[in-house]
Design an enzyme around this catalytic site. Structure first.
Site, PDB file in Angstrom:
ATOM      1  N   GLY A   1       0.802  -1.220   0.000  1.00 21.00           N
ATOM      2  CA  GLY A   1       0.000   0.000   0.000  1.00 21.00           C
ATOM      3  C   GLY A   1       0.838   1.274   0.000  1.00 21.00           C
ATOM      4  O   GLY A   1       2.069   1.238  -0.082  1.00 21.00           O
ATOM      5  N   GLN A   2       0.135   2.412   0.138  1.00 23.04           N
ATOM      6  CA  GLN A   2       0.816   3.716   0.037  1.00 23.04           C
ATOM      7  C   GLN A   2       1.926   3.854   1.078  1.00 23.04           C
ATOM      8  O   GLN A   2       3.027   4.290   0.767  1.00 23.04           O
ATOM      9  CB  GLN A   2      -0.199   4.865   0.202  1.00 23.04           C
ATOM     10  CG  GLN A   2       0.420   6.218  -0.128  1.00 23.04           C
ATOM     11  CD  GLN A   2      -0.404   7.403   0.360  1.00 23.04           C
ATOM     12  OE1 GLN A   2      -1.401   7.261   1.060  1.00 23.04           O
ATOM     13  NE2 GLN A   2       0.019   8.596  -0.009  1.00 23.04           N
TER      14      GLN A   2
ATOM     15  N   TYR B   1     -14.800   4.697   9.161  1.00 28.78           N
ATOM     16  CA  TYR B   1     -13.336   4.631   9.290  1.00 28.78           C
ATOM     17  C   TYR B   1     -12.899   5.218  10.635  1.00 28.78           C
ATOM     18  O   TYR B   1     -12.120   4.604  11.376  1.00 28.78           O
ATOM     19  CB  TYR B   1     -12.722   5.398   8.120  1.00 28.78           C
ATOM     20  CG  TYR B   1     -11.224   5.513   8.118  1.00 28.78           C
ATOM     21  CD1 TYR B   1     -10.417   4.393   7.917  1.00 28.78           C
ATOM     22  CD2 TYR B   1     -10.601   6.750   8.267  1.00 28.78           C
ATOM     23  CE1 TYR B   1      -9.035   4.515   7.880  1.00 28.78           C
ATOM     24  CE2 TYR B   1      -9.229   6.874   8.228  1.00 28.78           C
ATOM     25  CZ  TYR B   1      -8.443   5.755   8.032  1.00 28.78           C
ATOM     26  OH  TYR B   1      -7.075   5.882   7.993  1.00 28.78           O
TER      27      TYR B   1
ATOM     28  N   ASP C   1       0.956  -9.006   1.868  1.00 23.57           N
ATOM     29  CA  ASP C   1      -0.239  -8.274   1.428  1.00 23.57           C
ATOM     30  C   ASP C   1      -1.208  -9.260   0.817  1.00 23.57           C
ATOM     31  O   ASP C   1      -0.825 -10.370   0.443  1.00 23.57           O
ATOM     32  CB  ASP C   1       0.139  -7.183   0.401  1.00 23.57           C
ATOM     33  CG  ASP C   1      -0.884  -6.050   0.358  1.00 23.57           C
ATOM     34  OD1 ASP C   1      -2.025  -6.300  -0.077  1.00 23.57           O
ATOM     35  OD2 ASP C   1      -0.548  -4.916   0.754  1.00 23.57           O
TER      36      ASP C   1
ATOM     37  N   LYS D   1     -11.209   3.282  13.796  1.00 20.82           N
ATOM     38  CA  LYS D   1      -9.888   3.676  14.313  1.00 20.82           C
ATOM     39  C   LYS D   1      -9.969   4.007  15.802  1.00 20.82           C
ATOM     40  O   LYS D   1      -9.070   3.657  16.569  1.00 20.82           O
ATOM     41  CB  LYS D   1      -9.338   4.875  13.534  1.00 20.82           C
ATOM     42  CG  LYS D   1      -8.891   4.549  12.128  1.00 20.82           C
ATOM     43  CD  LYS D   1      -7.662   3.655  12.116  1.00 20.82           C
ATOM     44  CE  LYS D   1      -7.181   3.348  10.703  1.00 20.82           C
ATOM     45  NZ  LYS D   1      -6.103   2.364  10.678  1.00 20.82           N
TER      46      LYS D   1
END
Ligand code: NAD
Ligand code: SER
Length: 315
Positions: free
Chosen positions: A13-14, A144, A36, A148
């Site tokens: 990912g990023q 999200y 991943d 979190k």
């Protein structure tokens, strides 16, 4: 003493690509296992071990941890804010169950350390908009943010109850050129650079004045590694640390890009992501991170813009 052996989950990912490469530079290529659900990112190929892994499959995760003699886990797999609103159930399930799987295994196998990122998305419309403190009213309105915030309390619980050394940062929006962002509300601040170079124009999905906390990836990677290398005695926050660098709006980043690409033009067509951005603070007070383990950001907006354009032009 046992040598550190690190498993990075969500390595394609990023953040995962750059974090894996940085960890390999420090600990040695063979000591950092990238994993991943999707295929290995091209930038990781040939730099160290890679395993295909679904973090939701707890048994397989456990097998890998034992088989590879893992001592630390960096858990980066998640569904981010914008994508999360399209499938709230899936986002909740992945974001919380992946963490519980990792924390359980860390407890059982007595792993040295775990890293798991939270986000400025934990804050909601009732949190202070400017210099949002570490401890304040926190009422997230995205799935999200809810996932979190719940995750932060699971980290705190596993630390207090079972002694798991799990550490966390509330990242702001991250800007990078190596690996594409994965479906966040702050992704516009990466897209704008690619479009500026390719098309000399960009249509922003956030309005001109939407100011958000942001950070350049090299700062975020350094913050992560500094947090993980700090003495446990200095980690007073066991939920997640506020982390900040700069704040800017689409109009401000466009003006900075224009200094390098004079013909660049920006237009605005806010979509569903505007409401998400409007629910977050515009700036963050990260004095606890600065005091406890010496956090200091390096990149400002002109520095990020110049470095992004330089690197993207070389690709
Ligand atoms: P990303 O979407 O780019 O990468 C996440 C990776 O996880 C992807 O490569 C994906 O294939 C992988 N993944 C998804 N489901 C998986 C599964 N079941 N098993 C294994 N891997 C799986 O996200 P990112 O931007 O690199 O974010 C990493 C972490 O940092 C996330 O927890 C995110 O919430 C957090 N974060 C990111 C930002 C940001 O601006 N990028 C800001 C705040 C917090
Ligand atoms: N950059 C992330 C997002 O926009 C913040 O966690 O979802």
């Amino acid at each position: 003493m046992m040598k550190d052996k690190i498993l990075v989950i969500g390595a394609s990912g990023q953040i995962g690509v750059e974090l894996t490469l940085a960890l390999r530079r420090i600990y040695g290529n063979a000591q950092v296992v990238a994993s991943d659900l999707r295929e290995e990112n091209d930038l990781l190929k040939g730099t160290g071990p890679y395993v295909s892994l679904d973090v939701m499959n707890k048994e397989m995760l456990h097998v890998q941890v034992i088989r590879q003699n893992i001592t630390q886990i960096y858990l980066l797999a998640a569904i981010l804010s914008a994508t999360g609103e399209k499938n709230p159930g899936l986002a909740w399930h992945l974001n919380t169950q992946s963490l519980l799987n990792v924390l359980d295994i860390a407890r059982e196998e007595q792993l040295q350390k775990v890293y798991w990122p939270s986000s400025i998305a934990v804050f909601g419309p009732t949190s202070p908009r400017q210099n949002c403190p570490q401890q304040t009213i926190i009422e997230p309105v995205t799935v999200y943010g809810i996932s979190k915030y719940a995750g932060e309390f699971w980290c705190n619980y596993y630390n207090r109850r079972f002694g798991v050394d799990v550490r966390s940062l509330r990242y702001p929006g991250l800007i990078s050129y190596k690996s594409s962002p994965g479906g966040g509300t702050t992704d516009y601040a990466v897209e704008i650079f690619n479009e500026a170079l390719e098309e000399k124009k960009y249509t922003s999905f956030l309005s001109a004045g939407t100011s958000l906390p942001m950070m350049y990836m090299p700062d975020a990677i350094r913050a992560t590694i500094e947090l993980m290398e700090a003495s446990a005695a200095n980690i007073a926050v066991r939920t997640s640390y506020n982390l900040a660098a700069i704040s800017f709006s689409p109009a401000e980043i466009a003006a900075e890009i224009k200094k390098h690409i004079p013909g660049f033009a920006i237009t605005y067509e806010p979509d569903y992501r505007q409401a998400i951005a409007d629910s977050w603070p515009q700036s963050i007070d990260d004095s606890a991170a600065r005091k406890d383990w010496g956090w200091k950001h390096e990149y400002d907006l002109p520095g990020i813009t110049a470095d992004m354009l330089l690197n993207l032009r070389q690709e």
